[in-house]
Design a protein around this motif. Structure first.
Motif, PDB file in Angstrom:
ATOM      1  N   UNK A 100       0.820  -1.228   0.000  1.00 28.21           N
ATOM      2  CA  UNK A 100       0.000   0.000   0.000  1.00 28.21           C
ATOM      3  C   UNK A 100       0.848   1.270   0.000  1.00 28.21           C
ATOM      4  N   UNK A 101       2.179   1.128   0.051  1.00 26.26           N
ATOM      5  CA  UNK A 101       3.068   2.291   0.007  1.00 26.26           C
ATOM      6  C   UNK A 101       4.212   2.006  -0.954  1.00 26.26           C
ATOM      7  N   UNK A 102       4.581   3.017  -1.721  1.00 24.55           N
ATOM      8  CA  UNK A 102       5.686   2.814  -2.648  1.00 24.55           C
ATOM      9  C   UNK A 102       6.374   4.137  -2.961  1.00 24.55           C
ATOM     10  N   UNK A 413       3.285  -4.312   8.800  1.00 22.59           N
ATOM     11  CA  UNK A 413       1.846  -4.190   8.899  1.00 22.59           C
ATOM     12  C   UNK A 413       1.201  -5.402   8.230  1.00 22.59           C
ATOM     13  N   UNK A 414      -0.046  -5.730   8.547  1.00 19.71           N
ATOM     14  CA  UNK A 414      -0.681  -6.901   7.949  1.00 19.71           C
ATOM     15  C   UNK A 414      -0.615  -6.880   6.417  1.00 19.71           C
ATOM     16  N   UNK A 415      -0.148  -7.989   5.854  1.00 19.32           N
ATOM     17  CA  UNK A 415       0.014  -8.084   4.404  1.00 19.32           C
ATOM     18  C   UNK A 415       1.347  -7.597   3.911  1.00 19.32           C
ATOM     19  N   UNK A 416       2.140  -6.973   4.776  1.00 21.25           N
ATOM     20  CA  UNK A 416       3.401  -6.388   4.344  1.00 21.25           C
ATOM     21  C   UNK A 416       4.571  -7.348   4.316  1.00 21.25           C
ATOM     22  N   UNK A 417       4.453  -8.471   5.011  1.00 18.62           N
ATOM     23  CA  UNK A 417       5.529  -9.460   5.024  1.00 18.62           C
ATOM     24  C   UNK A 417       5.342 -10.389   3.828  1.00 18.62           C
ATOM     25  N   UNK A 418       6.099 -10.144   2.780  1.00 22.05           N
ATOM     26  CA  UNK A 418       5.920 -10.861   1.511  1.00 22.05           C
ATOM     27  C   UNK A 418       6.831 -12.072   1.383  1.00 22.05           C
ATOM     28  N   UNK A 419       7.528 -12.448   2.437  1.00 24.01           N
ATOM     29  CA  UNK A 419       8.559 -13.478   2.311  1.00 24.01           C
ATOM     30  C   UNK A 419       8.016 -14.828   1.864  1.00 24.01           C
ATOM     31  N   UNK A 434       7.369  -8.636  -7.585  1.00 24.47           N
ATOM     32  CA  UNK A 434       7.552 -10.089  -7.503  1.00 24.47           C
ATOM     33  C   UNK A 434       6.320 -10.756  -6.910  1.00 24.47           C
ATOM     34  N   UNK A 435       5.642 -10.066  -5.977  1.00 22.67           N
ATOM     35  CA  UNK A 435       4.387 -10.591  -5.436  1.00 22.67           C
ATOM     36  C   UNK A 435       3.355 -10.742  -6.541  1.00 22.67           C
ATOM     37  N   UNK A 436       3.211  -9.709  -7.369  1.00 24.98           N
ATOM     38  CA  UNK A 436       2.241  -9.768  -8.466  1.00 24.98           C
ATOM     39  C   UNK A 436       2.558 -10.938  -9.395  1.00 24.98           C
ATOM     40  N   UNK A 437       3.840 -11.120  -9.695  1.00 25.53           N
ATOM     41  CA  UNK A 437       4.253 -12.213 -10.577  1.00 25.53           C
ATOM     42  C   UNK A 437       3.933 -13.568  -9.955  1.00 25.53           C
ATOM     43  N   UNK A 438       4.241 -13.730  -8.677  1.00 27.84           N
ATOM     44  CA  UNK A 438       3.982 -15.001  -8.009  1.00 27.84           C
ATOM     45  C   UNK A 438       2.490 -15.275  -7.888  1.00 27.84           C
ATOM     46  N   UNK A 439       1.715 -14.231  -7.608  1.00 24.62           N
ATOM     47  CA  UNK A 439       0.268 -14.399  -7.529  1.00 24.62           C
ATOM     48  C   UNK A 439      -0.287 -14.897  -8.850  1.00 24.62           C
ATOM     49  N   UNK A 440       0.214 -14.340  -9.951  1.00 26.11           N
ATOM     50  CA  UNK A 440      -0.224 -14.799 -11.268  1.00 26.11           C
ATOM     51  C   UNK A 440       0.168 -16.241 -11.547  1.00 26.11           C
ATOM     52  N   UNK A 453      -4.640  -5.524  -8.638  1.00 21.17           N
ATOM     53  CA  UNK A 453      -5.435  -4.752  -7.676  1.00 21.17           C
ATOM     54  C   UNK A 453      -5.523  -5.467  -6.341  1.00 21.17           C
ATOM     55  N   UNK A 454      -5.764  -6.766  -6.359  1.00 19.41           N
ATOM     56  CA  UNK A 454      -5.853  -7.517  -5.113  1.00 19.41           C
ATOM     57  C   UNK A 454      -4.515  -7.531  -4.378  1.00 19.41           C
ATOM     58  N   UNK A 455      -3.423  -7.656  -5.125  1.00 11.81           N
ATOM     59  CA  UNK A 455      -2.100  -7.622  -4.490  1.00 11.81           C
ATOM     60  C   UNK A 455      -1.853  -6.266  -3.848  1.00 11.81           C
ATOM     61  N   UNK A 456      -2.245  -5.188  -4.538  1.00  2.94           N
ATOM     62  CA  UNK A 456      -2.082  -3.843  -3.985  1.00  2.94           C
ATOM     63  C   UNK A 456      -2.888  -3.671  -2.697  1.00  2.94           C
ATOM     64  N   UNK A 457      -4.085  -4.165  -2.679  1.00  2.00           N
ATOM     65  CA  UNK A 457      -4.956  -3.948  -1.530  1.00  2.00           C
ATOM     66  C   UNK A 457      -4.575  -4.826  -0.339  1.00  2.00           C
ATOM     67  N   UNK A 458      -4.221  -6.082  -0.589  1.00  2.21           N
ATOM     68  CA  UNK A 458      -4.130  -7.046   0.505  1.00  2.21           C
ATOM     69  C   UNK A 458      -2.732  -7.613   0.716  1.00  2.21           C
ATOM     70  N   UNK A 459      -1.817  -7.406  -0.218  1.00  3.96           N
ATOM     71  CA  UNK A 459      -0.467  -7.907  -0.039  1.00  3.96           C
ATOM     72  C   UNK A 459      -0.453  -9.390   0.234  1.00  3.96           C
TER      73      UNK A 459
END
Length: 546
Positions: A100-102, A413-419, A434-440, A453-459
């Motif tokens: 949610x921040x960049x 913050x919730x959703x911010x730990x992408x490990x 990389x999150x967007x790529x992995x989600x796809x 959009x879902x990755x942006x909102x919920x991480x």
């Protein structure tokens, strides 16, 4: 960054009944400061109740310019301490929630009639060096005749400066703090009005009214007044002292800041900062892919902050100032949406609302000999919310006689730990991609724009929204384009969303992309499921009674 353990108590669902009528701290106000303080306190092990009379971030905290920034213009007012504090927080926040921040690059076209180039260079040099930077690149000059950022500007602007700050989805930042507070044991009560609080020798006795008018008495050892624009009126009208002394010792200046949204004014991903003849500045920021956000104004108001609306004069002002720079004029007819927030600024006797300090003040108040502590939050800006909350929790620990270790500076913050999605963190911005790529890859049936959009909102919490879905059909009906029942259920059950406004303008900005009829469909779905939930609750009560 570290992920700190959550206390063993199980998380409370949104607006669950309070587990008891006693807590350590009652926090009044569900904006960024209230939710940030509740999160910090709960993470230190205190029992916390947060009460918000409306939705989370319903007012000021969803109506900012949505920047994580030091405040370049505050250097002109010699607010070096505030700027440094905010600059130190930028990268702490960017690392805590990269979904949610960049980082965002800003272009300042040079207008010799406004400020000399040497003064701008000096200000940007200070901005680069007042705090350590690891993620954000430094500033530089740019030739607007040849650089792509000059294409949208009038030919008379030939020189500019580029520097770094950050962007934040402000309303989601508030919600994430509330989610984390609840996960750590706090009770977060939305649409719950604090009707009165009475100071007693051992603490505070509060009367709360819930969304259906239900009443509850809560006893708290300490009280936090984080009511934002209502902080002063709360002390004057709701909080009653043990004796006859007034609890209101300071005054707020309520300053209205309005923004307009217009169709996209430029194609690149940089933002602009424009200097105006009145010595103010406005921003023009890429927004929701198809739009440009322009703001803000500074107008002092009197009366109820709920009544604040953008005026025709503010629209004209923003259009006029933006049109001084853009090659294509911005007109009032271009405005597709606007919003207004009321900033509660501590009255420092400054004549110009733009010059009123954006720094915060924490004011402590105790009974003689200690006891029944009250902490009031005056002023502040979204960039410094975490530090404000940390300072507030430190002070409450002192007043309660139980100092406890600070913990939020290195926490996600919730959703911010992408490990679990991308492995070891590298940079917040590249980690998100990389999150967007992995989600796809994990969910190839998700359309690309929806996945982003879902990755942006919920991480990293996106899996809670998708559940066990293996196809779009598994997400339920499309209540509106790109908005499925699974997401609406998640927002109702986990993020306190009750109305279409909660979903379309705060938990997301989908309202910008939907027609009036499509927004009405979302409202109808929420209303129907709210009634179904009420019927289920009544059935359970009947079954229990029988």
């Amino acid at each position: 960054m570290e992920t700190l353990p959550v206390p063993p108590s199980s998380p409370l669902p949104a607006n669950a009944p309070l587990p008891a009528d006693t807590c350590d701290v009652l926090v009044v106000g569900g904006g960024i400061n209230g939710c940030g303080i509740a999160r910090d306190l709960a993470g230190r092990g205190w029992r916390v109740v947060l009460a918000e009379q409306d939705d989370l971030a319903a007012h000021t905290s969803s109506s900012s310019t949505k920047l994580i920034h030091g405040g370049l213009r505050y250097l002109e007012y010699y607010e070096f301490s505030l700027v440094r504090k905010a600059l130190q927080e930028r990268e702490v926040l960017l690392k805590s929630a990269p979904h949610i921040m960049w980082p965002l690059r800003f272009v300042m076209p040079h207008d010799p009639a406004m400020r000399p180039a040497w003064l701008i260079r000096l200000g940007i040099f200070l901005y680069d060096h007042l705090a350590r930077r690891e993620v954000l690149p430094g500033s530089r000059g740019v030739n607007l005749r040849t650089h792509p950022v000059g294409a949208a500007l009038q030919d008379r602007y030939t020189r500019g400066f580029v520097y770094s700050d950050g962007w934040v989805d402000d309303a989601r930042l508030v919600v994430l703090n509330a989610i984390d507070a609840r996960a750590r044991g706090a009770s977060v009560r939305t649409r719950t009005r604090v009707e009165s609080v009475q100071r007693e020798a051992g603490g505070w006795l509060a009367q709360l009214a819930g969304p259906q008018g239900e009443r509850q008495t809560v006893r708290a050892r300490a009280l936090v007044n984080a009511a934002g624009p209502w902080a002063e009126s709360f002390l004057r009208g709701v909080a009653r002292p043990a004796g006859h002394e007034s609890l209101a010792t300071r005054s707020l200046r309520l300053v209205k800041g309005s923004h307009i949204i217009v169709p996209r004014c430029f194609e690149h991903d940089h933002a602009y900062i424009f200097q105006n003849p009145d010595k103010r500045i406005i921003f023009a920021i890429p927004y929701e892919r198809e739009f440009t956000l322009i703001g803000t104004t500074d107008e002092e108001i009197h009366g109820d902050p709920r009544d604040a609306r953008i005026g025709p004069d503010e629209v004209a002002y923003l259009c006029e100032q933006a049109s001084r720079y853009f090659r294509r004029p911005v007109r009032a007819a271009d405005v597709v949406w606007s919003y207004t927030g009321v900033r509660p600024l501590l009255d420092d006797a400054s004549g110009d609302p733009s010059a009123v300090t954006r720094d915060y003040l924490l004011e402590s108040n105790e009974l003689p000999g200690g006891g029944a502590p009250l902490l009031s939050v005056w002023g502040g800006k979204i960039t410094t919310f975490r530090k404000l909350a940390e300072d507030a929790a430190d002070e409450l620990g002192r007043m309660l006689g139980e100092p406890r270790r600070a913990w939020t500076e290195g926490a996600f913050l919730p959703g911010g730990d992408l490990r679990d999605w991308v492995g070891p963190p590298q940079r917040p911005d590249t980690d998100f991609e990389r999150l967007v790529q992995t989600l796809g890859q994990r969910h190839p049936w998700l359309p690309g724009p929806l996945a982003r959009r879902l990755a942006r909102a919920y991480g990293a919490r996106v899996g809670l929204v998708l559940g066990e879905a293996r196809s779009l059909a598994d997400l339920g009906a499309a209540v509106a384009p790109g908005l499925y029942e699974a997401e609406l259920r998640y927002l109702r059950e986990e993020e306190w969303a009750c109305s279409a406004d909660d979903v379309l303008w705060r938990r997301s900005k989908l309202g910008l992309h939907l027609t009036v009829a499509e927004r009405a469909q979302v409202a109808a779905w929420l209303a129907a499921h709210a009634q179904a939930g009420a019927d289920d609750e009544m059935t359970m009560k009947v079954d229990t009674c029988s």
